[in-house]
Scaffold this motif. Sequence first.
Motif, PDB file in Angstrom:
ATOM      1  N   THR A  38      37.185  41.444  43.978  1.00  0.00           N
ATOM      2  CA  THR A  38      38.252  41.798  43.028  1.00  0.00           C
ATOM      3  C   THR A  38      38.252  43.275  42.635  1.00  0.00           C
ATOM      4  O   THR A  38      39.277  43.793  42.198  1.00  0.00           O
ATOM      5  CB  THR A  38      38.138  40.969  41.735  1.00  0.00           C
ATOM      6  N   LEU A  39      37.134  43.948  42.783  1.00  0.00           N
ATOM      7  CA  LEU A  39      37.015  45.333  42.341  1.00  0.00           C
ATOM      8  C   LEU A  39      38.027  46.281  42.984  1.00  0.00           C
ATOM      9  O   LEU A  39      38.594  47.125  42.286  1.00  0.00           O
ATOM     10  CB  LEU A  39      35.583  45.834  42.560  1.00  0.00           C
ATOM     11  N   PHE A  97      33.745  44.306  31.476  1.00  0.00           N
ATOM     12  CA  PHE A  97      34.369  44.446  32.785  1.00  0.00           C
ATOM     13  C   PHE A  97      35.718  43.716  32.818  1.00  0.00           C
ATOM     14  O   PHE A  97      36.721  44.253  33.280  1.00  0.00           O
ATOM     15  CB  PHE A  97      33.436  43.901  33.872  1.00  0.00           C
ATOM     16  N   GLY A  98      35.738  42.511  32.292  1.00  0.00           N
ATOM     17  CA  GLY A  98      36.951  41.700  32.337  1.00  0.00           C
ATOM     18  C   GLY A  98      38.097  42.247  31.508  1.00  0.00           C
ATOM     19  O   GLY A  98      39.260  42.082  31.861  1.00  0.00           O
ATOM     20  N   PRO A 156      34.374  34.676  47.261  1.00  0.00           N
ATOM     21  CA  PRO A 156      35.625  35.347  47.635  1.00  0.00           C
ATOM     22  C   PRO A 156      36.864  34.480  47.428  1.00  0.00           C
ATOM     23  O   PRO A 156      37.915  34.982  47.028  1.00  0.00           O
ATOM     24  CB  PRO A 156      35.416  35.674  49.114  1.00  0.00           C
ATOM     25  N   ALA A 157      36.745  33.175  47.664  1.00  0.00           N
ATOM     26  CA  ALA A 157      37.891  32.283  47.439  1.00  0.00           C
ATOM     27  C   ALA A 157      38.240  32.230  45.953  1.00  0.00           C
ATOM     28  O   ALA A 157      39.421  32.295  45.570  1.00  0.00           O
ATOM     29  CB  ALA A 157      37.578  30.886  47.960  1.00  0.00           C
ATOM     30  N   VAL A 162      41.412  34.357  41.060  1.00  0.00           N
ATOM     31  CA  VAL A 162      41.380  35.185  39.856  1.00  0.00           C
ATOM     32  C   VAL A 162      42.305  36.385  40.010  1.00  0.00           C
ATOM     33  O   VAL A 162      43.080  36.719  39.110  1.00  0.00           O
ATOM     34  CB  VAL A 162      39.934  35.646  39.553  1.00  0.00           C
ATOM     35  N   THR A 163      42.247  37.044  41.151  1.00  0.00           N
ATOM     36  CA  THR A 163      43.048  38.247  41.383  1.00  0.00           C
ATOM     37  C   THR A 163      44.531  37.926  41.403  1.00  0.00           C
ATOM     38  O   THR A 163      45.351  38.669  40.853  1.00  0.00           O
ATOM     39  CB  THR A 163      42.635  38.914  42.705  1.00  0.00           C
ATOM     40  N   GLU A 164      44.897  36.825  42.012  1.00  0.00           N
ATOM     41  CA  GLU A 164      46.304  36.472  42.126  1.00  0.00           C
ATOM     42  C   GLU A 164      46.898  35.945  40.817  1.00  0.00           C
ATOM     43  O   GLU A 164      48.087  36.008  40.609  1.00  0.00           O
ATOM     44  CB  GLU A 164      46.505  35.440  43.242  1.00  0.00           C
TER      45      GLU A 164
END
Length: 165
Positions: A38-39, A97-98, A156-157, A162-164
């Motif tokens: 996600t970074l 971070f979040g 990663p999944a 989270v990213t989307e």
Amino acid sequence: MQSASWGDFASARYGAPAAMFTIGIALHAFNAFIVSTTLPSAALEFQAVSLLSWATSAYLVASIVGGAAAATLKARFGSRAVLMASSATFMAGTLAFGFAQDAGFLIAGRLFQGGGGGIVMACCYMLIPEMFPKALVPRIFALESVAWVLAALGGPALAFVVTES
């Protein structure tokens, strides 16, 4: 030599500590795989792609320093106090971070995540031979390996979700 079986982990005597150590190590492992995925999106959002390496380096250096300091901290303050303080440090870093609004706060969050996570992981590994009979130690280390595999496959999944969202 005492024989050991996977069924030994069904007892409260060994099951609860095995679960806690596996969760502690999985926290560090999932964090590594989720955040590394996600970074880049966060760096693009902050228009700070050049600082991406700083966030990664801050985490890794703090994790190594925390892991190296864990034995001294554990000897001085005891396992419970060190695990609680380092878990709180990890959580504070995760929140920073979040909720980061800029690259500096993001890097600071990664620094605290790395330090806290490194100490938690090192303490968990140190406590395994102390809390389990010699015959169960290889099996608990196998459980810890499974935590790393699940993090490598699922991190990663989960990061994509989270990213989307």
